[in-house]
Design a protein around this motif. Structure first.
Motif, PDB file in Angstrom:
ATOM      1  N   HIS A 159       0.820  -1.207   0.000  1.00  0.00           N
ATOM      2  CA  HIS A 159       0.000   0.000   0.000  1.00  0.00           C
ATOM      3  C   HIS A 159       0.861   1.267   0.000  1.00  0.00           C
ATOM      4  CE1 HIS A 159      -3.489  -2.516   0.866  1.00  0.00           C
ATOM      5  NE2 HIS A 159      -2.752  -3.115   1.766  1.00  0.00           N
ATOM      6  N   TRP A 160       0.260   2.354  -0.423  1.00  0.00           N
ATOM      7  CA  TRP A 160       0.868   3.686  -0.375  1.00  0.00           C
ATOM      8  C   TRP A 160      -0.161   4.664   0.178  1.00  0.00           C
ATOM      9  CZ3 TRP A 160       5.953   4.362  -1.739  1.00  0.00           C
ATOM     10  CH2 TRP A 160       6.552   3.354  -2.518  1.00  0.00           C
ATOM     11  N   ILE A 161       0.311   5.753   0.713  1.00  0.00           N
ATOM     12  CA  ILE A 161      -0.586   6.831   1.125  1.00  0.00           C
ATOM     13  C   ILE A 161      -0.002   8.151   0.625  1.00  0.00           C
ATOM     14  CG2 ILE A 161       0.528   7.126   3.393  1.00  0.00           C
ATOM     15  CD1 ILE A 161      -2.283   7.810   4.488  1.00  0.00           C
ATOM     16  N   MET A 162      -0.852   9.020   0.105  1.00  0.00           N
ATOM     17  CA  MET A 162      -0.399  10.308  -0.419  1.00  0.00           C
ATOM     18  C   MET A 162      -0.249  11.298   0.735  1.00  0.00           C
ATOM     19  SD  MET A 162      -2.032  12.534  -3.550  1.00  0.00           S
ATOM     20  CE  MET A 162      -1.860  11.141  -4.668  1.00  0.00           C
ATOM     21  N   VAL A 163       0.773  12.106   0.649  1.00  0.00           N
ATOM     22  CA  VAL A 163       1.049  13.077   1.706  1.00  0.00           C
ATOM     23  C   VAL A 163      -0.168  13.971   1.946  1.00  0.00           C
ATOM     24  CG1 VAL A 163       2.457  15.073   2.334  1.00  0.00           C
ATOM     25  CG2 VAL A 163       3.539  13.059   1.341  1.00  0.00           C
ATOM     26  N   ASP A 164      -0.824  14.366   0.889  1.00  0.00           N
ATOM     27  CA  ASP A 164      -1.975  15.262   1.020  1.00  0.00           C
ATOM     28  C   ASP A 164      -3.137  14.605   1.771  1.00  0.00           C
ATOM     29  OD1 ASP A 164      -3.087  17.798   0.557  1.00  0.00           O
ATOM     30  OD2 ASP A 164      -4.276  17.024  -1.112  1.00  0.00           O
ATOM     31  N   ASP A 165      -3.131  13.266   1.875  1.00  0.00           N
ATOM     32  CA  ASP A 165      -4.218  12.559   2.556  1.00  0.00           C
ATOM     33  C   ASP A 165      -3.922  12.303   4.029  1.00  0.00           C
ATOM     34  OD1 ASP A 165      -5.685  12.439   0.232  1.00  0.00           O
ATOM     35  OD2 ASP A 165      -4.818  10.524  -0.393  1.00  0.00           O
ATOM     36  N   LEU A 166      -2.768  12.730   4.515  1.00  0.00           N
ATOM     37  CA  LEU A 166      -2.449  12.545   5.926  1.00  0.00           C
ATOM     38  C   LEU A 166      -3.370  13.406   6.789  1.00  0.00           C
ATOM     39  CD1 LEU A 166       1.470  12.614   5.811  1.00  0.00           C
ATOM     40  CD2 LEU A 166      -0.022  10.607   5.979  1.00  0.00           C
ATOM     41  N   ILE A 167      -3.605  12.942   8.012  1.00  0.00           N
ATOM     42  CA  ILE A 167      -4.446  13.681   8.958  1.00  0.00           C
ATOM     43  C   ILE A 167      -3.584  14.713   9.675  1.00  0.00           C
ATOM     44  CG2 ILE A 167      -5.949  13.499  10.978  1.00  0.00           C
ATOM     45  CD1 ILE A 167      -6.515  10.621  10.170  1.00  0.00           C
ATOM     46  N   HIS A 168      -3.786  15.979   9.315  1.00  0.00           N
ATOM     47  CA  HIS A 168      -3.037  17.060   9.960  1.00  0.00           C
ATOM     48  C   HIS A 168      -3.715  18.390   9.621  1.00  0.00           C
ATOM     49  CE1 HIS A 168       0.163  18.755  12.235  1.00  0.00           C
ATOM     50  NE2 HIS A 168       0.948  17.690  12.143  1.00  0.00           N
ATOM     51  N   GLY A 169      -3.225  19.445  10.251  1.00  0.00           N
ATOM     52  CA  GLY A 169      -3.859  20.745  10.084  1.00  0.00           C
ATOM     53  C   GLY A 169      -3.784  21.289   8.686  1.00  0.00           C
ATOM     54  N   ASP A 170      -2.592  21.378   8.127  1.00  0.00           N
ATOM     55  CA  ASP A 170      -2.450  21.927   6.781  1.00  0.00           C
ATOM     56  C   ASP A 170      -1.401  21.115   6.034  1.00  0.00           C
ATOM     57  OD1 ASP A 170       0.141  22.958   7.584  1.00  0.00           O
ATOM     58  OD2 ASP A 170      -0.953  24.572   8.583  1.00  0.00           O
ATOM     59  N   VAL A 171      -1.319  21.330   4.740  1.00  0.00           N
ATOM     60  CA  VAL A 171      -0.473  20.509   3.899  1.00  0.00           C
ATOM     61  C   VAL A 171       1.005  20.725   4.212  1.00  0.00           C
ATOM     62  CG1 VAL A 171      -0.335  22.192   2.018  1.00  0.00           C
ATOM     63  CG2 VAL A 171      -0.111  19.749   1.520  1.00  0.00           C
ATOM     64  N   GLU A 172       1.380  21.931   4.673  1.00  0.00           N
ATOM     65  CA  GLU A 172       2.785  22.170   5.016  1.00  0.00           C
ATOM     66  C   GLU A 172       3.228  21.263   6.168  1.00  0.00           C
ATOM     67  OE1 GLU A 172       0.589  24.531   4.599  1.00  0.00           O
ATOM     68  OE2 GLU A 172       1.339  25.815   2.949  1.00  0.00           O
ATOM     69  N   ASP A 173       2.358  21.146   7.189  1.00  0.00           N
ATOM     70  CA  ASP A 173       2.701  20.263   8.304  1.00  0.00           C
ATOM     71  C   ASP A 173       2.800  18.809   7.846  1.00  0.00           C
ATOM     72  OD1 ASP A 173       2.808  22.335  10.100  1.00  0.00           O
ATOM     73  OD2 ASP A 173       0.711  22.136  10.727  1.00  0.00           O
ATOM     74  N   LYS A 174       1.921  18.394   6.959  1.00  0.00           N
ATOM     75  CA  LYS A 174       1.966  17.027   6.447  1.00  0.00           C
ATOM     76  C   LYS A 174       3.292  16.769   5.738  1.00  0.00           C
ATOM     77  CE  LYS A 174      -3.050  17.087   5.586  1.00  0.00           C
ATOM     78  NZ  LYS A 174      -4.108  16.995   4.562  1.00  0.00           N
ATOM     79  N   MET A 175       3.705  17.736   4.936  1.00  0.00           N
ATOM     80  CA  MET A 175       4.959  17.575   4.196  1.00  0.00           C
ATOM     81  C   MET A 175       6.156  17.538   5.133  1.00  0.00           C
ATOM     82  SD  MET A 175       4.022  20.211   1.074  1.00  0.00           S
ATOM     83  CE  MET A 175       5.677  20.245   0.403  1.00  0.00           C
ATOM     84  N   GLU A 176       6.129  18.349   6.177  1.00  0.00           N
ATOM     85  CA  GLU A 176       7.257  18.386   7.118  1.00  0.00           C
ATOM     86  C   GLU A 176       7.383  17.074   7.888  1.00  0.00           C
ATOM     87  OE1 GLU A 176       7.004  21.750   9.626  1.00  0.00           O
ATOM     88  OE2 GLU A 176       7.205  23.216   8.000  1.00  0.00           O
ATOM     89  N   VAL A 177       6.250  16.503   8.302  1.00  0.00           N
ATOM     90  CA  VAL A 177       6.292  15.219   9.017  1.00  0.00           C
ATOM     91  C   VAL A 177       6.858  14.138   8.112  1.00  0.00           C
ATOM     92  CG1 VAL A 177       4.862  13.405  10.026  1.00  0.00           C
ATOM     93  CG2 VAL A 177       4.430  15.785  10.615  1.00  0.00           C
ATOM     94  N   ALA A 178       6.346  14.050   6.874  1.00  0.00           N
ATOM     95  CA  ALA A 178       6.826  13.035   5.946  1.00  0.00           C
ATOM     96  C   ALA A 178       8.292  13.260   5.586  1.00  0.00           C
ATOM     97  CB  ALA A 178       5.961  13.029   4.687  1.00  0.00           C
ATOM     98  N   GLN A 179       8.692  14.530   5.438  1.00  0.00           N
ATOM     99  CA  GLN A 179      10.079  14.832   5.089  1.00  0.00           C
ATOM    100  C   GLN A 179      11.023  14.391   6.196  1.00  0.00           C
ATOM    101  OE1 GLN A 179      11.050  16.714   1.997  1.00  0.00           O
ATOM    102  NE2 GLN A 179      12.869  15.577   2.613  1.00  0.00           N
TER     103      GLN A 179
END
Length: 812
Positions: free
Chosen positions: A769-789
């Motif tokens: 499986h894969w999950i897209m960064v934009d589909d992560l549960i978080h406040g905004d997309v910047e925070d999602k990208m920082e966690v994944a990064q």
């Protein structure tokens, strides 16, 4: 947002053999195994309530209506209580479809179906079965049209039936079946049998041409290798039934890590003919298992026998061990041992002697007995082989996986299968020699016979106390083993390619022997070499409870709701409690809790003597004066009250422990991450991590930046764990572990609590499986990208791009 924690536990690698759970992709819902079970149960339930058989959509909708009627009847207390009709609720699992409109359609169909069914039952009276079936069938058809997915509606019906049956039965066996099915990584038996024909090294490396063979065996085989490989291939294809002609090597690369780990173990045990399901049920932790071929010298089985004898090639052989000793400067006592089981005293009793030079103390200002202050002697290869060849000693190589990539890869994959630390030792013993006395180990052992022939005599545990022991035994004499036990329950000679599984606590001894007559004569027999793979060390319920109970006691004692554990002990309780007071508790001399029956054997005899003396003096209380009898009654009343109060507090601690199970699992999970090997990533896996050196098939962005449309997953299942500590979300992982046991400290990563949902999604999304960064549960997309990064930069995240990077959002 996240930062590195400078402190942390130590980590590293297991000590050696002497002495694999994964989650689905992002999103919850009904697993494939659960859906399969639900459909099976729905089919059974439908067959019991209707005699109709049809493959049309109308039959599927009729099944829905009948299941609904059956569920309603099950949930009604009695037929006369009409007010309760239609109040039954169906708990339907949702489909695991991420970002799919079909999921919304399914939910809408389900809700409409339930509403229509409930309203119909409230309005209409009881009718004949035929009329009910017709009416409910029409209602089901209407719901199916709304959903526009007949197969999906049938899935809803199947799930409804499974939910209603499970809610009513609630049997423990069903719960266990569900848990086993959800955690299972089983595949079709035919496919598993086919893939198990691969050698362990082919499963580990995914490439046939990289499978090195033993130097000695390859010299003997000569030019006949190609012809024998063709014969072996034909034998393999003829044994796989419908899958004959399919190259299993082309399939193994498409398997997930969990399935590859399962196939690896299946391959090791395949000569036994025992499936992994039967192995875990009948042998794991219970009894030994021998995986070998009954070799014959006839031409028909020569190819299969030769293939079996070389199937474990590529892990170790004597020249490789010699190179390992020279290159890595292995030390006596730490990295290798030279031992012999011999009658060195001349008294007819053999015992083990060790020829390792003792370590020297370093000259320091502070005189300590600490092991760090000892200097171990580096082994001279000439001295080592002189002891082996001339003195007929056994060479034990400790933790060869520290220096051997193939062994490391095998242990790393088996850790995924067993879910615990896995280690290894290697043993080279000359002909007609034995290196160790009879003993049992504190590990489950898989003995992989690589070269030569060794006779193993295995004895059952002497008693219950030594069954599944937590520590290894002392060395037994051969006379002790024969007297205490019932003789060898297993007496077998292992040859190249054979595997022996030994659970903890089974006594064993082994000596190198000549080649049995039924083995092919071309294999060398001047020594035996086997690799012991170990598992389950310090990994039992007692180890878990040792972590849990102290924390539970601390938690219960510091409770704000109760002060019972902080109350003072009863005054003078020592005057009536303790072993010496149990001697007077003659009422329990023959049995009972906490009475004389709980005493050691010697004190139990004293208690029985006192009881006999009391009876002789006048049959119990009649011989006692009134004052003595009252004193005894007071003592017994105090003892009873003390035990009742202690029991209340013990139960409070146990209740606290039950509420802390997850915390204890996190603690032992951290210990596992600290102890285990670093994952041996394959080249296709590395191409998806930060270690990628090229942009292969657009699977990776060479800027090594995470974008909103980047697909992510954990690079290997179970290599990281998220825990909550002091108001922070702390992530532990083993990607940077050393092959040396506890060779480097853990490097936990600290995040804010609001990062936890996104972290959990990333850590539980594993292959395929894969999950897209934009589909992560978080406040905004910047925070999602920082966690994944952060996880990608740490090396524990695999990423993939199937389209051009979405550069609409940039992070620092």
């Amino acid at each position: 947002m996240n930062k590195r924690s400078v402190d942390g536990g130590s980590h590293g690698q297991n000590n050696g053999g002497g002495k694999g759970e994964g989650g689905g992709g992002g999103g919850g819902g009904m697993s494939r195994a659960a859906m399969k079970r639900a459909k099976k149960r729905a089919k059974t339930a439908t067959a019991a309530t209707t005699s109709q058989s049809s493959t049309s959509a109308a039959a599927a909708t009729a099944m829905i209506a009948q299941n609904e009627s059956k569920e309603s009847a099950m949930n009604e207390p009695s037929s006369s209580n009409d007010t309760n009709k239609g109040k039954a609720k169906m708990q339907l699992p949702l489909e695991d479809d991420d970002n799919d409109d079909d999921g919304e359609n399914l939910m809408g169909a389900m809700q409409k179906f339930r509403m229509e069914s409930s309203n119909t039952k409230k309005k209409k009276k009881k009718k004949s079965k035929e009329k009910d079936s017709k009416t409910n069938s029409n209602e089901g058809t209407a719901a199916a049209k709304k959903a526009s997915l007949p197969t999906a509606v049938a899935a809803i019906a199947a799930a409804s039936t499974a939910a209603s049956i499970g809610a009513i039965q609630k049997e423990e066996t069903d719960v266990m079946d569900v848990m086993e099915a959800e955690a299972s990584t089983e595949m079709e038996p035919e496919l598993e049998a086919l893939l198990s024909t691969l050698t362990p090294l082919q499963i580990l490396l995914l490439e046939d041409d990289k499978k090195p063979s033993s130097q000695e065996n390859s010299e003997i085989d000569g030019s006949d290798n190609a012809e024998k490989e063709e014969e072996a291939t034909s034998v393999t294809q003829n044994d796989t039934g419908a899958l004959a002609g399919i190259d299993p090597l082309q399939l193994i690369g498409d398997l997930t890590t969990e399935h590859r780990a399962r196939i690896l173990l299946s391959s090791l045990l395949s000569p036994s003919g025992v499936t992994l399901q039967d192995f875990y049920k009948r042998y794991w932790g219970k009894r030994p298992l021998v995986a070998c071929l009954d070799g014959k010298e006839d031409e028909e089985e020569a190819a299969a026998t030769d293939q079996h004898a070389t199937r474990l090639d590529g892990f170790l052989h004597r020249p490789l061990i010699d190179e390992m000793i020279q290159k890595n400067k292995l030390r006596y006592g730490l990295d290798l041992n030279v031992t012999k089981f011999t009658d060195s005293m001349g008294n007819g009793l053999r015992h083990r002697i060790t020829l390792d030079p003792p370590p020297k103390k370093r000259k320091t200002k502070k005189s300590t007995d600490d092991e760090d202050n000892l200097e171990y002697i580096v082994a001279n290869p000439k001295d080592v082989w002189s002891n082996v060849d001339t003195s007929e000693c056994t060479l034990r190589l400790l933790r060869p996986h520290e220096h051997n990539d193939n062994i490391h890869a095998m242990l790393s994959l088996l850790e995924n299968e067993f879910g615990c630390m896995v280690g290894s030792n290697a043993y080279l013993t000359p002909l007609n020699s034995q290196g160790f006395a009879p003993h049992y180990d504190d590990i489950d052992a898989f003995i992989l016979q690589l070269e030569g022939y060794k006779r193993w005599r295995v004895y059952a545990p002497f008693n219950k106390r030594e069954t599944l022991p937590r520590t290894s035994s002392r060395d037994y004499t051969e006379k002790e083993v024969e007297e205490l036990g019932e003789g060898a329950l297993l007496d077998v000679i292992l040859g190249p390619g054979d595997v022996l599984y030994l659970p903890r606590g089974w006594i064993h001894q082994a000596e190198t022997v000549k080649r049995p007559s039924h083995y092919l004569p071309k294999l060398k027999e001047d020594h035996s070499l086997h690799l012991t793979v170990s598992a389950m060390q310090n990994w039992c319920w007692a180890d878990f409870l040792e972590m849990l109970m102290p924390e539970a006691l601390e938690g219960a004692a510091s409770s704000e709701k109760s002060i019972s554990l902080r109350e003072g002990l009863p005054r003078n309780f020592l005057s009536y409690m303790g072993t010496m007071h149990q001697l007077l508790d003659n009422g329990d001399a023959d049995g009972g809790e906490g009475g004389a029956s709980a005493l050691p054997e010697g004190l139990k005899q004293v208690a029985e003597a006192l009881a006999k003396e009391a009876r002789e003096e006048g049959d119990d209380e009649e011989a006692l004066d009134e004052e003595a009898m009252m004193a005894r009654q007071r003592t017994m009343a105090h003892q009873k009250h003390f035990k009742e109060e202690a029991k209340k507090r013990i139960m409070r601690v146990c209740k606290q422990a039950m509420s802390m199970l997850d915390d204890a699992c996190d603690q032992i999970g951290k210990r596992f991450l600290s102890d285990r090997l670093p994952p041996a990533l394959l080249a296709p896996e590395q191409c998806l991590t930060k270690e990628a050196t090229s942009n292969i098939a657009n699977h990776h962005d060479m800027s090594k930046k995470i974008w909103p449309n980047t697909l992510c997953r954990l690079v290997r299942p179970n290599i990281a764990r998220l825990v909550m500590e002091e108001g922070k979300a702390v992530l532990y992982h083993c990607i940077d572990n050393s092959r040396v046991y506890h060779g480097a400290p853990l490097s936990p990563m600290e995040f804010e609590i609001d990062d936890a949902p996104a972290l959990e999604q990333l850590l539980t999304t594993v292959e395929p499986h894969w999950i897209m960064v934009d589909d992560l549960i978080h406040g905004d997309v910047e925070d999602k990208m920082e966690v994944a990064q952060a996880l990608f930069d740490e090396g524990i995240l695999a990423t993939m791009l199937v389209a051009a990077p979405d550069r609409s959002v940039q992070t620092g």
